[in-house]
Design a protein around this motif. Structure first.
Motif, PDB file in Angstrom:
ATOM      1  N   ALA A   9       0.831  -1.209   0.000  1.00  0.00           N
ATOM      2  CA  ALA A   9       0.000   0.000   0.000  1.00  0.00           C
ATOM      3  C   ALA A   9       0.865   1.259   0.000  1.00  0.00           C
ATOM      4  O   ALA A   9       0.548   2.244  -0.684  1.00  0.00           O
ATOM      5  N   LEU A  10       1.965   1.217   0.741  1.00  0.00           N
ATOM      6  CA  LEU A  10       2.873   2.373   0.748  1.00  0.00           C
ATOM      7  C   LEU A  10       3.481   2.587  -0.632  1.00  0.00           C
ATOM      8  O   LEU A  10       3.577   3.726  -1.112  1.00  0.00           O
ATOM      9  N   VAL A  11       3.916   1.477  -1.262  1.00  0.00           N
ATOM     10  CA  VAL A  11       4.504   1.591  -2.600  1.00  0.00           C
ATOM     11  C   VAL A  11       3.491   2.150  -3.583  1.00  0.00           C
ATOM     12  O   VAL A  11       3.793   3.039  -4.400  1.00  0.00           O
ATOM     13  N   GLN A  12       2.257   1.656  -3.513  1.00  0.00           N
ATOM     14  CA  GLN A  12       1.245   2.057  -4.482  1.00  0.00           C
ATOM     15  C   GLN A  12       0.746   3.481  -4.260  1.00  0.00           C
ATOM     16  O   GLN A  12       0.513   4.234  -5.221  1.00  0.00           O
ATOM     17  N   ASN A  13       0.582   3.884  -2.998  1.00  0.00           N
ATOM     18  CA  ASN A  13      -0.043   5.175  -2.701  1.00  0.00           C
ATOM     19  C   ASN A  13       0.947   6.306  -2.441  1.00  0.00           C
ATOM     20  O   ASN A  13       0.609   7.474  -2.652  1.00  0.00           O
ATOM     21  N   HIS A  14       2.152   5.947  -1.964  1.00  0.00           N
ATOM     22  CA  HIS A  14       3.108   6.989  -1.591  1.00  0.00           C
ATOM     23  C   HIS A  14       4.474   6.829  -2.260  1.00  0.00           C
ATOM     24  O   HIS A  14       5.363   7.645  -2.019  1.00  0.00           O
ATOM     25  N   GLY A  15       4.647   5.784  -3.050  1.00  0.00           N
ATOM     26  CA  GLY A  15       5.913   5.581  -3.735  1.00  0.00           C
ATOM     27  C   GLY A  15       6.832   4.646  -2.978  1.00  0.00           C
ATOM     28  O   GLY A  15       6.741   4.492  -1.758  1.00  0.00           O
ATOM     29  N   TRP A  16       7.738   4.027  -3.713  1.00  0.00           N
ATOM     30  CA  TRP A  16       8.613   3.026  -3.106  1.00  0.00           C
ATOM     31  C   TRP A  16       9.590   3.640  -2.114  1.00  0.00           C
ATOM     32  O   TRP A  16      10.030   2.978  -1.165  1.00  0.00           O
ATOM     33  N   ARG A  17       9.945   4.897  -2.279  1.00  0.00           N
ATOM     34  CA  ARG A  17      10.887   5.526  -1.346  1.00  0.00           C
ATOM     35  C   ARG A  17      10.289   5.633   0.061  1.00  0.00           C
ATOM     36  O   ARG A  17      10.993   5.453   1.063  1.00  0.00           O
ATOM     37  N   THR A  18       9.003   5.937   0.142  1.00  0.00           N
ATOM     38  CA  THR A  18       8.351   5.988   1.458  1.00  0.00           C
ATOM     39  C   THR A  18       8.409   4.624   2.137  1.00  0.00           C
ATOM     40  O   THR A  18       8.656   4.523   3.352  1.00  0.00           O
ATOM     41  N   ALA A  19       8.188   3.571   1.366  1.00  0.00           N
ATOM     42  CA  ALA A  19       8.207   2.223   1.936  1.00  0.00           C
ATOM     43  C   ALA A  19       9.564   1.884   2.520  1.00  0.00           C
ATOM     44  O   ALA A  19       9.662   1.342   3.625  1.00  0.00           O
ATOM     45  N   VAL A  20      10.652   2.203   1.806  1.00  0.00           N
ATOM     46  CA  VAL A  20      11.969   1.821   2.317  1.00  0.00           C
ATOM     47  C   VAL A  20      12.377   2.684   3.504  1.00  0.00           C
ATOM     48  O   VAL A  20      13.116   2.234   4.389  1.00  0.00           O
ATOM     49  N   VAL A  21      11.892   3.933   3.583  1.00  0.00           N
ATOM     50  CA  VAL A  21      12.162   4.758   4.766  1.00  0.00           C
ATOM     51  C   VAL A  21      11.470   4.169   5.987  1.00  0.00           C
ATOM     52  O   VAL A  21      12.042   4.100   7.085  1.00  0.00           O
ATOM     53  N   VAL A  22      10.239   3.702   5.817  1.00  0.00           N
ATOM     54  CA  VAL A  22       9.520   3.058   6.913  1.00  0.00           C
ATOM     55  C   VAL A  22      10.266   1.812   7.378  1.00  0.00           C
ATOM     56  O   VAL A  22      10.410   1.557   8.585  1.00  0.00           O
ATOM     57  N   VAL A  23      10.760   1.020   6.440  1.00  0.00           N
ATOM     58  CA  VAL A  23      11.545  -0.167   6.790  1.00  0.00           C
ATOM     59  C   VAL A  23      12.768   0.220   7.601  1.00  0.00           C
ATOM     60  O   VAL A  23      13.100  -0.406   8.622  1.00  0.00           O
ATOM     61  N   SER A  24      13.477   1.263   7.183  1.00  0.00           N
ATOM     62  CA  SER A  24      14.678   1.699   7.880  1.00  0.00           C
ATOM     63  C   SER A  24      14.373   2.114   9.314  1.00  0.00           C
ATOM     64  O   SER A  24      15.081   1.737  10.260  1.00  0.00           O
ATOM     65  N   LEU A  25      13.305   2.875   9.504  1.00  0.00           N
ATOM     66  CA  LEU A  25      12.951   3.339  10.848  1.00  0.00           C
ATOM     67  C   LEU A  25      12.503   2.176  11.739  1.00  0.00           C
ATOM     68  O   LEU A  25      12.841   2.128  12.928  1.00  0.00           O
ATOM     69  N   CYS A  26      11.765   1.240  11.182  1.00  0.00           N
ATOM     70  CA  CYS A  26      11.310   0.088  11.966  1.00  0.00           C
ATOM     71  C   CYS A  26      12.470  -0.779  12.426  1.00  0.00           C
ATOM     72  O   CYS A  26      12.477  -1.295  13.548  1.00  0.00           O
ATOM     73  N   ALA A  27      13.473  -0.952  11.559  1.00  0.00           N
ATOM     74  CA  ALA A  27      14.635  -1.758  11.942  1.00  0.00           C
ATOM     75  C   ALA A  27      15.358  -1.142  13.123  1.00  0.00           C
ATOM     76  O   ALA A  27      15.847  -1.848  14.017  1.00  0.00           O
ATOM     77  N   THR A  28      15.430   0.183  13.160  1.00  0.00           N
ATOM     78  CA  THR A  28      16.069   0.853  14.289  1.00  0.00           C
ATOM     79  C   THR A  28      15.233   0.699  15.557  1.00  0.00           C
ATOM     80  O   THR A  28      15.768   0.443  16.648  1.00  0.00           O
ATOM     81  N   ALA A  29      13.911   0.822  15.428  1.00  0.00           N
ATOM     82  CA  ALA A  29      13.037   0.727  16.602  1.00  0.00           C
ATOM     83  C   ALA A  29      13.079  -0.663  17.232  1.00  0.00           C
ATOM     84  O   ALA A  29      13.015  -0.799  18.465  1.00  0.00           O
ATOM     85  N   VAL A  30      13.206  -1.707  16.423  1.00  0.00           N
ATOM     86  CA  VAL A  30      13.204  -3.074  16.950  1.00  0.00           C
ATOM     87  C   VAL A  30      14.426  -3.339  17.835  1.00  0.00           C
ATOM     88  O   VAL A  30      14.400  -4.218  18.699  1.00  0.00           O
ATOM     89  N   ALA A  31      15.494  -2.566  17.643  1.00  0.00           N
ATOM     90  CA  ALA A  31      16.703  -2.768  18.452  1.00  0.00           C
ATOM     91  C   ALA A  31      16.488  -2.404  19.917  1.00  0.00           C
ATOM     92  O   ALA A  31      17.231  -2.872  20.785  1.00  0.00           O
ATOM     93  N   VAL A  32      15.474  -1.584  20.220  1.00  0.00           N
ATOM     94  CA  VAL A  32      15.285  -1.110  21.592  1.00  0.00           C
ATOM     95  C   VAL A  32      14.983  -2.241  22.575  1.00  0.00           C
ATOM     96  O   VAL A  32      15.644  -2.363  23.616  1.00  0.00           O
ATOM     97  N   PRO A  33      13.988  -3.114  22.327  1.00  0.00           N
ATOM     98  CA  PRO A  33      13.747  -4.196  23.292  1.00  0.00           C
ATOM     99  C   PRO A  33      14.923  -5.154  23.430  1.00  0.00           C
ATOM    100  O   PRO A  33      15.096  -5.766  24.484  1.00  0.00           O
ATOM    101  N   VAL A  34      15.736  -5.284  22.387  1.00  0.00           N
ATOM    102  CA  VAL A  34      16.927  -6.137  22.498  1.00  0.00           C
ATOM    103  C   VAL A  34      17.888  -5.551  23.528  1.00  0.00           C
ATOM    104  O   VAL A  34      18.414  -6.258  24.397  1.00  0.00           O
ATOM    105  N   LEU A  35      18.151  -4.264  23.430  1.00  0.00           N
ATOM    106  CA  LEU A  35      19.062  -3.614  24.367  1.00  0.00           C
ATOM    107  C   LEU A  35      18.546  -3.673  25.803  1.00  0.00           C
ATOM    108  O   LEU A  35      19.326  -3.847  26.749  1.00  0.00           O
ATOM    109  N   LEU A  36      17.230  -3.570  25.982  1.00  0.00           N
ATOM    110  CA  LEU A  36      16.677  -3.487  27.330  1.00  0.00           C
ATOM    111  C   LEU A  36      16.465  -4.842  27.997  1.00  0.00           C
ATOM    112  O   LEU A  36      16.648  -4.974  29.216  1.00  0.00           O
TER     113      LEU A  36
END
Length: 436
Positions: free
Chosen positions: A175-202
């Motif tokens: 849906a992100l690729v279709q409605n907002h372009g593929w660049r928006t989708a990969v930015v979301v992926v990048s931010l999510c990967a960083t967020a997932v690191a938090v519970p690992v550290l804690l």
């Protein structure tokens, strides 16, 4: 004579009030691992959703984009055995956090790409290395260190999280690729990967002994691991020992076919194949997500079966049923969703990575304490098989105009996997050295 013997009170008079048993920390570690695998797994499938968008913007063919996916899958597999050894050497928490940040960097840099080699570098190399560091070796390490009871079930749950995350996120990314372009989708992926690191550290901890605990279900403490040499040397040494075993090659061969017929073919090419028949991308991506939902059910059930039944017979059943479903798939595609395709999605989802718990169990049976690293090498074969078929299927589509030949060939490969599993003999008890 005076009796001086003291009277001991009855146990019922002095026994303390019953206390509620605390949750074993193994389940906290398993929950953190599940979040990591669920959150990070969705990142690998994004290039398959971007095929049409990249073709429209840059003129890149299906084979070109599939080539980046192929590099990703290859590195995903080849990184796994070294990641298992690195987790033993430097700790799970450090390796997983570094892997997540590598994924975040690779996904984020793709917004700047203008050439195919940049897609290869960012999504193929960086995301492949990061994803591979959290592949099956991670789930195997967590279940092996923290659980004595319920190992098969926990392995199944974590495996299901990895595969389901890869599929369940697809409708959102589509849906992100279709409605907002593929660049928006990969930015979301990048931010999510960083967020997932938090519970690992804690919350992530290395071993039960760090908290003064035994593994869940254990009655005695496991021996302290003795690590010598570098992680690279240990991974290669274990590979040399395992390669002398017939069981290793049979497991690696069957698991290569598993990768070829799931991540390599269906995971990469199902969406564009359905689009060829007029089905909208969002609809076909939703079907892959539904595969992910039923994959959770099938893989957890497979873990439960693995704790109770012969793993070899389970694999034979899984590959045979998968092959039959792939042979029927070309007749099921249509411009809209119909009941036969829905039946395929449900059936295939139940079988998607149900092969992992029995394969892990067979690695433990044949290779004992080295099983996480050995399974890493078996997983490398899985991903190499996926990479080869991802590229070949793209070439088939470019040359023939459809994917039919690829689906039929995949059904034949599943028959080969059945024969390989039938050739497996009952292994030794866990901890026995690998036989030449």
């Amino acid at each position: 004579m005076t009796d001086t013997t003291e009277t001991v009170p009855a146990a019922s008079d002095t026994s303390p009030a019953p206390t509620r048993q605390r949750l074993h920390y193994a389940w906290v570690v398993a929950a953190v691992a599940l979040v990591v695998l669920l959150g990070s797994a969705g990142f690998r499938s994004t290039p398959g959703l971007m095929m049409d968008a990249l073709n429209a913007e840059f003129g890149w063919s299906h084979a070109t984009v599939a080539g980046a996916v192929s590099v990703n899958l290859t590195l995903y597999g080849l990184t796994a055995p070294f990641a298992a050894a690195l987790m033993d050497r430097f700790g799970v928490r450090l390796v997983v956090v570094c892997a997540l940040l590598t994924i975040s960097t690779g996904a984020g840099l793709t917004v700047l790409m203008t050439r195919p080699w940049q897609l290869m570098l960012c999504w193929g190399v960086l995301v492949g290395l990061g994803s591979g560091s959290m592949a099956g070796a991670f789930a195997t390490t967590v279940s092996g260190r923290w659980f004595t009871a319920r190992q098969g079930l926990v392995t199944g749950v974590l495996t299901a999280a990895g595969a389901a995350g890869n599929l369940v996120f697809m409708p959102v990314l589509a849906a992100l690729v279709q409605n907002h372009g593929w660049r928006t989708a990969v930015v979301v992926v990048s931010l999510c990967a960083t967020a997932v690191a938090v519970p690992v550290l804690l919350l992530m901890r290395e071993r039960p002994a760090d908290l003064g605990l035994l593994p869940y279900g254990a009655t005695t403490a496991p021996p302290e691991p003795v690590l010598t040499g570098s992680a690279l040397a240990r991974s290669l040494r274990i590979l040399r020992g395992a390669a002398r075993s017939r069981a290793f090659w049979l497991l690696a061969g069957s698991f290569a076919i598993c990768g070829a017929t799931t991540a390599g073919l269906v995971g990469t090419h199902f969406v564009p194949a359905a689009h060829d028949h007029g089905m909208p991308v969002t609809t076909s991506a939703s079907l892959l997500a539904l595969i992910g939902v039923f994959d959770v059910i099938g893989t957890i059930a497979s873990g439960w079966f693995t704790d109770r039944f012969d793993s070899r017979k389970l694999l034979v059943t899984y590959y045979a049923l998968r092959g039959l479903s792939l042979l029927l798939l070309p007749q099921l595609f249509a411009g809209s969703l119909r009941p036969p395709m829905l039946a395929f999605v449900i059936f295939y989802g139940l079988d998607w990575v149900a092969t992992v718990p029995p394969t892990v169990a067979l690695c433990r049976k044949h290779f004992g304490p080295d099983a996480p690293v050995v399974f890493g090498w078996v997983l490398a074969a899985h991903q190499i098989g996926a990479a080869v078929v991802a590229e070949l299927a793209g070439l088939v589509r470019d040359k023939l105009g459809d994917y039919d030949a690829a689906w039929y060939a995949a059904g034949g490969l599943c028959a080969v996997a059945v024969l390989l599993c039938l050739a497996l003999r009952v292994g030794r008890a866990a901890g026995a050295p690998a036989a030449a």
